[in-house]
Design a protein around this motif. Structure first.
Motif, PDB file in Angstrom:
ATOM      1  N   TRP A  19       0.822  -1.202   0.000  1.00 51.55           N
ATOM      2  CA  TRP A  19       0.000   0.000   0.000  1.00 51.55           C
ATOM      3  C   TRP A  19       0.861   1.259   0.000  1.00 51.55           C
ATOM      4  N   ALA A  20       2.078   1.150   0.544  1.00 46.27           N
ATOM      5  CA  ALA A  20       2.962   2.317   0.597  1.00 46.27           C
ATOM      6  C   ALA A  20       4.045   2.262  -0.460  1.00 46.27           C
ATOM      7  N   ALA A  21       3.944   1.351  -1.424  1.00 49.39           N
ATOM      8  CA  ALA A  21       4.974   1.163  -2.429  1.00 49.39           C
ATOM      9  C   ALA A  21       4.560   1.804  -3.744  1.00 49.39           C
ATOM     10  N   ASP A  22       5.516   1.853  -4.661  1.00 45.30           N
ATOM     11  CA  ASP A  22       5.268   2.383  -5.987  1.00 45.30           C
ATOM     12  C   ASP A  22       4.851   1.250  -6.910  1.00 45.30           C
ATOM     13  N   ARG A  23       3.720   1.456  -7.572  1.00 51.56           N
ATOM     14  CA  ARG A  23       3.259   0.434  -8.504  1.00 51.56           C
ATOM     15  C   ARG A  23       4.027   0.572  -9.812  1.00 51.56           C
ATOM     16  N   VAL A  24       4.564  -0.543 -10.289  1.00 59.21           N
ATOM     17  CA  VAL A  24       5.361  -0.544 -11.512  1.00 59.21           C
ATOM     18  C   VAL A  24       4.861  -1.660 -12.426  1.00 59.21           C
ATOM     19  N   VAL A  25       5.410  -1.702 -13.614  1.00 56.69           N
ATOM     20  CA  VAL A  25       5.106  -2.738 -14.587  1.00 56.69           C
ATOM     21  C   VAL A  25       6.301  -3.679 -14.677  1.00 56.69           C
ATOM     22  N   GLY A  26       6.059  -4.974 -14.501  1.00 56.83           N
ATOM     23  CA  GLY A  26       7.124  -5.949 -14.670  1.00 56.83           C
ATOM     24  C   GLY A  26       8.068  -6.075 -13.500  1.00 56.83           C
ATOM     25  N   ALA A  27       7.575  -5.879 -12.286  1.00 60.10           N
ATOM     26  CA  ALA A  27       8.429  -6.130 -11.130  1.00 60.10           C
ATOM     27  C   ALA A  27       8.777  -7.616 -11.079  1.00 60.10           C
ATOM     28  N   ASN A  28      10.060  -7.921 -10.816  1.00 59.94           N
ATOM     29  CA  ASN A  28      10.544  -9.306 -10.809  1.00 59.94           C
ATOM     30  C   ASN A  28      10.266  -9.992 -12.148  1.00 59.94           C
ATOM     31  N   ALA A  29      10.534  -9.287 -13.236  1.00 54.94           N
ATOM     32  CA  ALA A  29      10.242  -9.830 -14.564  1.00 54.94           C
ATOM     33  C   ALA A  29      11.074 -11.065 -14.874  1.00 54.94           C
ATOM     34  N   THR A  30      12.174 -11.263 -14.180  1.00 64.10           N
ATOM     35  CA  THR A  30      13.001 -12.449 -14.414  1.00 64.10           C
ATOM     36  C   THR A  30      12.227 -13.728 -14.123  1.00 64.10           C
ATOM     37  N   LEU A  31      11.239 -13.656 -13.235  1.00 62.71           N
ATOM     38  CA  LEU A  31      10.448 -14.838 -12.910  1.00 62.71           C
ATOM     39  C   LEU A  31       9.584 -15.286 -14.082  1.00 62.71           C
ATOM     40  N   ASP A  32       9.393 -14.427 -15.081  1.00 63.41           N
ATOM     41  CA  ASP A  32       8.531 -14.756 -16.213  1.00 63.41           C
ATOM     42  C   ASP A  32       9.302 -15.309 -17.405  1.00 63.41           C
ATOM     43  N   ILE A  33      10.611 -15.445 -17.303  1.00 67.73           N
ATOM     44  CA  ILE A  33      11.394 -15.993 -18.410  1.00 67.73           C
ATOM     45  C   ILE A  33      11.112 -17.486 -18.542  1.00 67.73           C
ATOM     46  N   GLU A  34      10.972 -17.923 -19.778  1.00 73.15           N
ATOM     47  CA  GLU A  34      10.690 -19.336 -20.029  1.00 73.15           C
ATOM     48  C   GLU A  34      11.987 -20.146 -19.964  1.00 73.15           C
ATOM     49  N   THR A 196       9.394  -5.803  -4.834  1.00 78.30           N
ATOM     50  CA  THR A 196      10.849  -5.695  -4.900  1.00 78.30           C
ATOM     51  C   THR A 196      11.308  -4.579  -3.972  1.00 78.30           C
ATOM     52  N   SER A 197      12.333  -4.849  -3.190  1.00 83.24           N
ATOM     53  CA  SER A 197      12.926  -3.862  -2.295  1.00 83.24           C
ATOM     54  C   SER A 197      14.371  -3.623  -2.708  1.00 83.24           C
ATOM     55  N   TRP A 198      14.705  -2.353  -2.990  1.00 79.25           N
ATOM     56  CA  TRP A 198      16.038  -2.012  -3.473  1.00 79.25           C
ATOM     57  C   TRP A 198      16.926  -1.488  -2.350  1.00 79.25           C
ATOM     58  N   GLU A 199      18.223  -1.528  -2.613  1.00 77.64           N
ATOM     59  CA  GLU A 199      19.209  -1.076  -1.626  1.00 77.64           C
ATOM     60  C   GLU A 199      19.031   0.396  -1.284  1.00 77.64           C
ATOM     61  N   SER A 200      18.528   1.168  -2.231  1.00 78.50           N
ATOM     62  CA  SER A 200      18.314   2.598  -2.000  1.00 78.50           C
ATOM     63  C   SER A 200      17.144   2.884  -1.081  1.00 78.50           C
ATOM     64  N   GLY A 201      16.355   1.873  -0.752  1.00 72.74           N
ATOM     65  CA  GLY A 201      15.186   2.047   0.085  1.00 72.74           C
ATOM     66  C   GLY A 201      13.885   2.122  -0.688  1.00 72.74           C
ATOM     67  N   GLU A 202      13.939   2.116  -1.988  1.00 70.05           N
ATOM     68  CA  GLU A 202      12.728   2.169  -2.799  1.00 70.05           C
ATOM     69  C   GLU A 202      12.043   0.806  -2.805  1.00 70.05           C
ATOM     70  N   PHE A 203      10.721   0.828  -2.746  1.00 67.26           N
ATOM     71  CA  PHE A 203       9.926  -0.399  -2.703  1.00 67.26           C
ATOM     72  C   PHE A 203       8.921  -0.365  -3.845  1.00 67.26           C
ATOM     73  N   GLU A 204       8.937  -1.413  -4.690  1.00 71.79           N
ATOM     74  CA  GLU A 204       8.057  -1.461  -5.852  1.00 71.79           C
ATOM     75  C   GLU A 204       7.195  -2.722  -5.794  1.00 71.79           C
ATOM     76  N   TYR A 205       6.070  -2.651  -6.493  1.00 71.17           N
ATOM     77  CA  TYR A 205       5.215  -3.833  -6.555  1.00 71.17           C
ATOM     78  C   TYR A 205       4.418  -3.815  -7.866  1.00 71.17           C
ATOM     79  N   ALA A 206       3.998  -4.982  -8.275  1.00 72.25           N
ATOM     80  CA  ALA A 206       3.121  -5.145  -9.430  1.00 72.25           C
ATOM     81  C   ALA A 206       1.853  -5.857  -8.977  1.00 72.25           C
ATOM     82  N   SER A 207       0.718  -5.456  -9.512  1.00 78.01           N
ATOM     83  CA  SER A 207      -0.567  -6.005  -9.091  1.00 78.01           C
ATOM     84  C   SER A 207      -0.721  -7.448  -9.554  1.00 78.01           C
ATOM     85  N   PRO A 208      -1.568  -8.233  -8.891  1.00 76.14           N
ATOM     86  CA  PRO A 208      -1.814  -9.618  -9.312  1.00 76.14           C
ATOM     87  C   PRO A 208      -2.389  -9.673 -10.727  1.00 76.14           C
TER      88      PRO A 208
END
Length: 427
Positions: A19-34, A196-208
């Protein structure tokens, strides 16, 4: 139980933090590689492919049908020396359930760079660095009923780039058998949200996101094999997940409730023909909107315990990709498949063999029934030999037959004239 509570707790923390994170497109996109070559050759319709244990992140419910332990490996080389290595292991946990563990690395090594403020080096004396995404997954599948199967997966990601980061995602899926060879499945990707949580403190998420898929198998006895069809639809909930227009570099397509035909065009699919002797031929499209996304490949099963797959993937813009994967079952290496398991399924060729055996049995019965008749014909002259005249018995070629009359002569009243006649002829 404590292990499950730990992951559920992490998932709840991730959801509450979203709820307090930035919504992005393709967070953890590596998980979608075939990772698997078989699914890649079928247009990456992984959700619909059963038995590809390299596709556990998109198809966890297939673990409900694991009969033996399998270890699988794949290697892919992309453009600019980028490599993707994947390894997985699955084990059955009793009838109707199984556990899968996978580990992968996607990255590039020996990348030259120059630190800020430093002069250009002479020759090739550059500083080098490596960037990589490391993924660890734990998946579980269970058969709920004879027709319904459940799959759950948890994935963790560690990213090593200019700054480090951690990612997490949880998936859940169901597969239902409508008829004998027709299956429909659904996957809720990121039900915990993909964060995804980055070293800089930024927190991102992608919706289900929600997906649908289907598969159908048809036996073809006259071609000694089976034809399989696979389809996986585009995402159902967000526009960001539609097919990419490579000319304008923009996403396109509408939601399924806005334009079903347009939504269907954003899917992918493949066709496979698996011969009974272990060879499989495959082809597909990773996007129905472009024939430049064609995929192809082949697979070979050796002695039921080794599977080797290859895939070729074209791309409208980037270079083609070649993918190879290998799966090995230690149990099947030293044991035969148990009766009733998928690996021990009776093929159509065996049905043809049984028919030929029945035909041979009928021919054998006819041959045996004819043999007594022939023997009776041959024995009849032997019984009537004492009545043969001297002229007929005078031929030297009839000497072997004379042994039968000799036995008969013991009970005959006057055998002497016949013997004397034979001696005179022989002289």
């Amino acid at each position: 139980m404590a292990f499950a509570k730990k992951y559920v707790g992490i998932a709840l923390v991730t959801v509450s933090s979203a709820w307090a994170a930035d919504r992005v497109v393709g967070a953890n996109a590596t998980l979608d590689i075939e990772p698997g070559a078989r699914s890649a050759a079928l247009g990456s319709a992984t959700m619909a492919v059963d038995g590809d244990y390299l596709g556990l992140m998109s198809n966890p419910y297939q673990l409900a049908n694991v009969n033996y332990a399998w270890a699988s490996f794949s290697h892919t080389e992309y453009y600019e020396d980028t490599k993707y290595d994947f390894a997985s292991a699955v084990v059955p946990l009793g009838e109707g359930q199984g556990l899968g563990i996978s580990f992968s690395r996607f990255g590039a090594d020996d990348i030259p760079y120059i630190k800020e403020g430093e002069p250009l080096p002479e020759g090739s004396n550059y500083n080098t660095l490596s960037i990589a995404d490391w993924v660890f997954s734990l998946t579980f599948g269970r058969r709920i009923t004879d027709r319904l199967e459940l799959g759950i997966g948890f994935h963790g990601l560690y990213r090593e780039m200019d700054q480090t980061g951690w990612g997490f995602r949880g998936d859940a899926g169901l597969r239902y058998r409508l008829v004998d060879e027709l299956f429909v499945s659904t996957l809720l990707k990121g039900w915990t949200s993909s964060a995804t949580s980055w070293e800089s403190g930024e927190f991102e998420y992608a919706s289900p996101e929600l997906y649908l898929a289907a598969s159908y198998g048809l036996s073809v006895p006259y071609l000694y094999g089976k034809l399989n069809l696979y389809w996986q639809g585009a995402e159902l909930l967000h526009r960001e997940a539609r097919d990419m227009d490579y000319e304008t570099d923009e996403s396109r397509g509408k939601r399924v409730w806005e334009d079903p035909l347009d939504w269907l065009s954003g899917g992918r699919g493949g066709i496979e023909f698996a011969f009974d002797f272990g060879l499989s031929l495959r082809a597909g499209l990773s996007s129905f909107t472009s024939f430049q996304s064609v995929t192809a490949g082949a697979g070979l099963t050796i002695a039921k315990f080794v599977k080797i797959d290859y895939a070729f993937e074209s791309h409208p813009v980037l270079s083609p990709v070649h993918r190879v994967s290998v799966s090995i079952s230690p149990y099947l290496f030293s044991h035969s498949p148990r009766p009733g398991a998928t690996e021990a399924t009776v093929r159509a060729t065996k049905v043809l063999t049984e028919e030929s055996e029945e035909t041979d049995a009928y021919e054998e019965m006819e041959r045996v029934s004819e043999e007594p008749a022939e023997n009776s014909i041959q024995e009849t002259p032997a019984e009537s030999t004492p009545k043969v005249t001297a002229t007929e018995s005078s031929t030297p070629e009839k000497e072997p037959v004379q042994t039968a009359p000799a036995a008969t002569q013991t009970s005959a009243p006057a055998p002497t004239p016949i013997v004397e006649t034979d001696d005179e002829v022989l002289e």
